[in-house]
Write a protein that holds these residues in place. Sequence first.
Motif, PDB file in Angstrom:
ATOM      1  N   LYS A 260      21.678  31.488 -51.818  1.00 12.46           N
ATOM      2  CA  LYS A 260      22.976  31.840 -52.422  1.00 12.46           C
ATOM      3  C   LYS A 260      23.289  30.938 -53.611  1.00 12.46           C
ATOM      4  CE  LYS A 260      25.025  33.354 -48.045  1.00 12.46           C
ATOM      5  NZ  LYS A 260      25.937  32.907 -46.985  1.00 12.46           N
ATOM      6  N   GLY A 261      22.604  29.782 -53.674  1.00 12.55           N
ATOM      7  CA  GLY A 261      22.894  28.838 -54.756  1.00 12.55           C
ATOM      8  C   GLY A 261      24.239  28.186 -54.581  1.00 12.55           C
ATOM      9  N   ALA A 262      24.626  27.947 -53.318  1.00 13.17           N
ATOM     10  CA  ALA A 262      25.927  27.328 -53.049  1.00 13.17           C
ATOM     11  C   ALA A 262      25.794  26.360 -51.880  1.00 13.17           C
ATOM     12  CB  ALA A 262      26.933  28.418 -52.708  1.00 13.17           C
ATOM     13  N   CYS A 263      26.887  25.654 -51.578  1.00 15.16           N
ATOM     14  CA  CYS A 263      26.868  24.700 -50.456  1.00 15.16           C
ATOM     15  C   CYS A 263      27.239  25.430 -49.168  1.00 15.16           C
ATOM     16  CB  CYS A 263      27.855  23.568 -50.712  1.00 15.16           C
ATOM     17  SG  CYS A 263      27.405  22.627 -52.171  1.00 15.16           S
ATOM     18  N   GLU A 264      26.558  25.080 -48.100  1.00 15.75           N
ATOM     19  CA  GLU A 264      26.747  25.783 -46.829  1.00 15.75           C
ATOM     20  C   GLU A 264      26.465  24.799 -45.694  1.00 15.75           C
ATOM     21  OE1 GLU A 264      27.922  28.659 -44.793  1.00 15.75           O
ATOM     22  OE2 GLU A 264      27.031  29.712 -46.507  1.00 15.75           O
ATOM     23  N   ASP A 265      27.073  25.024 -44.540  1.00 17.31           N
ATOM     24  CA  ASP A 265      26.857  24.147 -43.384  1.00 17.31           C
ATOM     25  C   ASP A 265      25.438  24.351 -42.843  1.00 17.31           C
ATOM     26  OD1 ASP A 265      26.860  22.997 -40.767  1.00 17.31           O
ATOM     27  OD2 ASP A 265      29.048  22.950 -40.881  1.00 17.31           O
ATOM     28  N   ALA A 266      24.695  23.241 -42.670  1.00 17.74           N
ATOM     29  CA  ALA A 266      23.295  23.329 -42.216  1.00 17.74           C
ATOM     30  C   ALA A 266      23.203  23.922 -40.815  1.00 17.74           C
ATOM     31  CB  ALA A 266      22.650  21.952 -42.249  1.00 17.74           C
ATOM     32  N   SER A 267      24.234  23.688 -39.975  1.00 20.39           N
ATOM     33  CA  SER A 267      24.169  24.207 -38.597  1.00 20.39           C
ATOM     34  C   SER A 267      24.337  25.734 -38.587  1.00 20.39           C
ATOM     35  CB  SER A 267      25.224  23.543 -37.722  1.00 20.39           C
ATOM     36  OG  SER A 267      26.499  23.702 -38.301  1.00 20.39           O
TER      37      SER A 267
ATOM     38  N   LYS B 142      27.743  17.983 -42.349  1.00 24.12           N
ATOM     39  CA  LYS B 142      26.539  18.825 -42.222  1.00 24.12           C
ATOM     40  C   LYS B 142      26.352  19.798 -43.378  1.00 24.12           C
ATOM     41  CE  LYS B 142      26.798  18.731 -37.208  1.00 24.12           C
ATOM     42  NZ  LYS B 142      27.136  19.525 -36.043  1.00 24.12           N
ATOM     43  N   VAL B 143      27.118  19.643 -44.444  1.00 28.12           N
ATOM     44  CA  VAL B 143      27.013  20.604 -45.549  1.00 28.12           C
ATOM     45  C   VAL B 143      25.803  20.284 -46.424  1.00 28.12           C
ATOM     46  CG1 VAL B 143      28.103  21.434 -47.673  1.00 28.12           C
ATOM     47  CG2 VAL B 143      29.446  21.200 -45.588  1.00 28.12           C
ATOM     48  N   GLY B 144      24.947  21.299 -46.619  1.00 27.18           N
ATOM     49  CA  GLY B 144      23.760  21.141 -47.468  1.00 27.18           C
ATOM     50  C   GLY B 144      23.707  22.277 -48.482  1.00 27.18           C
ATOM     51  N   ILE B 145      22.526  22.503 -49.069  1.00 28.08           N
ATOM     52  CA  ILE B 145      22.384  23.536 -50.103  1.00 28.08           C
ATOM     53  C   ILE B 145      21.796  24.802 -49.488  1.00 28.08           C
ATOM     54  CG2 ILE B 145      21.444  24.024 -52.394  1.00 28.08           C
ATOM     55  CD1 ILE B 145      20.702  21.052 -52.583  1.00 28.08           C
ATOM     56  N   ASP B 146      22.452  25.925 -49.742  1.00 23.49           N
ATOM     57  CA  ASP B 146      21.852  27.217 -49.407  1.00 23.49           C
ATOM     58  C   ASP B 146      21.147  27.695 -50.667  1.00 23.49           C
ATOM     59  OD1 ASP B 146      21.196  29.830 -48.947  1.00 23.49           O
ATOM     60  OD2 ASP B 146      22.988  30.264 -47.758  1.00 23.49           O
ATOM     61  N   LEU B 147      19.817  27.564 -50.687  1.00 22.94           N
ATOM     62  CA  LEU B 147      19.057  27.831 -51.918  1.00 22.94           C
ATOM     63  C   LEU B 147      19.076  29.307 -52.299  1.00 22.94           C
ATOM     64  CD1 LEU B 147      15.989  25.508 -51.327  1.00 22.94           C
ATOM     65  CD2 LEU B 147      17.866  25.131 -52.893  1.00 22.94           C
TER      66      LEU B 147
END
Length: 540
Positions: A482-489, A475-480
């Motif tokens: 923070k500009g980093a990868c983050e869990d979508a849930s 479920k890891v996607g992009i946190d736009l």
Amino acid sequence: MVGYGIQSMLKDGHKHLSGLDEAVLKNIGAGRELSAITRTSLGPNGMNKMVINHLDKLFITNDAATIVNELDVQHPAAKLLVLAARAQQEEIGDGANLTISFAGELLEKAEELIRMGLHPSEIIIGYTKAINKTLEILDDLVEKGSENMDVRNKEEVVLRMKSAVASKQFGQEDVLCPLVADACIQVCPQNPANFNVDNVRVAKLVGGGLHNSSVVRGMVLKNDAVGSIKKVEKVKVAVFAGGVDTSATETKGTVLIHSAEQLENYAKTEEAKVEELIKSVADSGAKVIVSGAAVGDMALHFCERYKLMVLKVSSKFELRRFCRTTGAIALLKLSRPNVDELGYADSVSVEEIGGARVTVVKNEEGGNSVATVVLRGSTDSILDDLERAVDDGVNTYKSMCRDSRIIPGAAATEIELAKRLKEFSLKETGLDQYAIAKFGESFEMVPRTLSENAGLGAMEIISSLYAEHAAGNVKVGIDLEKGACEDASIMKIWDLYVTKSFALKYSADAVCTVLRVDQIIMAKPAGGPRPPQQGGMDED
């Protein structure tokens, strides 16, 4: 000289393109050009396009469906992508940009494969296998328990609607989503599958800001009441589609008048007839008259005398919605309505919003009537774009009423699909394995575009997404932000399963259709039919 080959068969001025270079690659080029236009508008940080259509109307929007509709695309291959986007817009109401952008990426990969020496037929076979596998993988990625959803639960609705609205109005979704959710839940019928998008209306009023927007249970008519009565409560409503005018009493025929007295009597009888009709409407219990056409001065005079509020609704579609809101039946001519033909409204009042006088018809008690989202904004183009965002939200609600399954958003799903399709391609033995691998690679377009539109380093983000997914964090996607990868849930970014599956299916179908074309024959010359030649026979 008589031509030879295909030239001898077709009229003068025809155009014939065939083979890889002339037909296939030119078609691919056209599709890529179109997707390059819409791609920069993908996602929450998408850029706006300024489109001036053939009627000189200005559109400033990042809504791909509006952009391609107003561009009036002429190239036949690019038109196929436009048709795919239109089908997506009509079916789901959101995801048109993904359809075009993904199709453009698939065509680009197909061009690479053709230049490597693969035949378009092998690419089509590979793409078909890949899209079937993609839909299988999508089923695996569905969030468990999301298929059981109460469509009247506002929190659940907002959760699913957020990504669709944020892609149009990033930063405003926390204000817009609750408004749209409220309006949709108010008009949701007993069986949610019968939800009608037309029951959620939008009234755009210039002035104020988005925070001044509200939801009215009922209708907002953008005009003033005709008479002097401006507010009534708990009233019965009579609707006349043919208008409230003296023409209702006119008869065909000739009247001979010999004296002034006769003329006076004739005018009096007409007046008496109008009064009688208006009195009969008032006696039926109605306190509001709604006219679908002109309201005559004499009729208005008697409406005032019998304390009737008069509204004029010139659009027949608005009149139909008014009848749906109040439960009235539109009568063709001015006559006494029966009890079952009258509608009911809790209140009808004229209010001034941002300098514009509007008539608000509220119907709190009525079942699934009509709800109106009153949007406020500083300019017409901002209001138009807000309306498109509301439209996407309402269509998303309609889709979730049919299928409420959700999958991780923020490009998490696309990276997982890319990873699994590449693994799947290694198990295939034929030449089509290259096409499947390229199909998987095409999914990288989504995280790459989202990153580029947000001004982030695309390669860095894609490689860290692959690393996370290889470690099993599906479920890891992009946190736009923070500009980093983050869990979508954790970010609470979810996409509807139906939106994604339809968009990918339509893209793949459009691309396979484009690749199947190997000749383009235009039998008529450019610029329309030519004038007939002089003389009966061709000259040798």
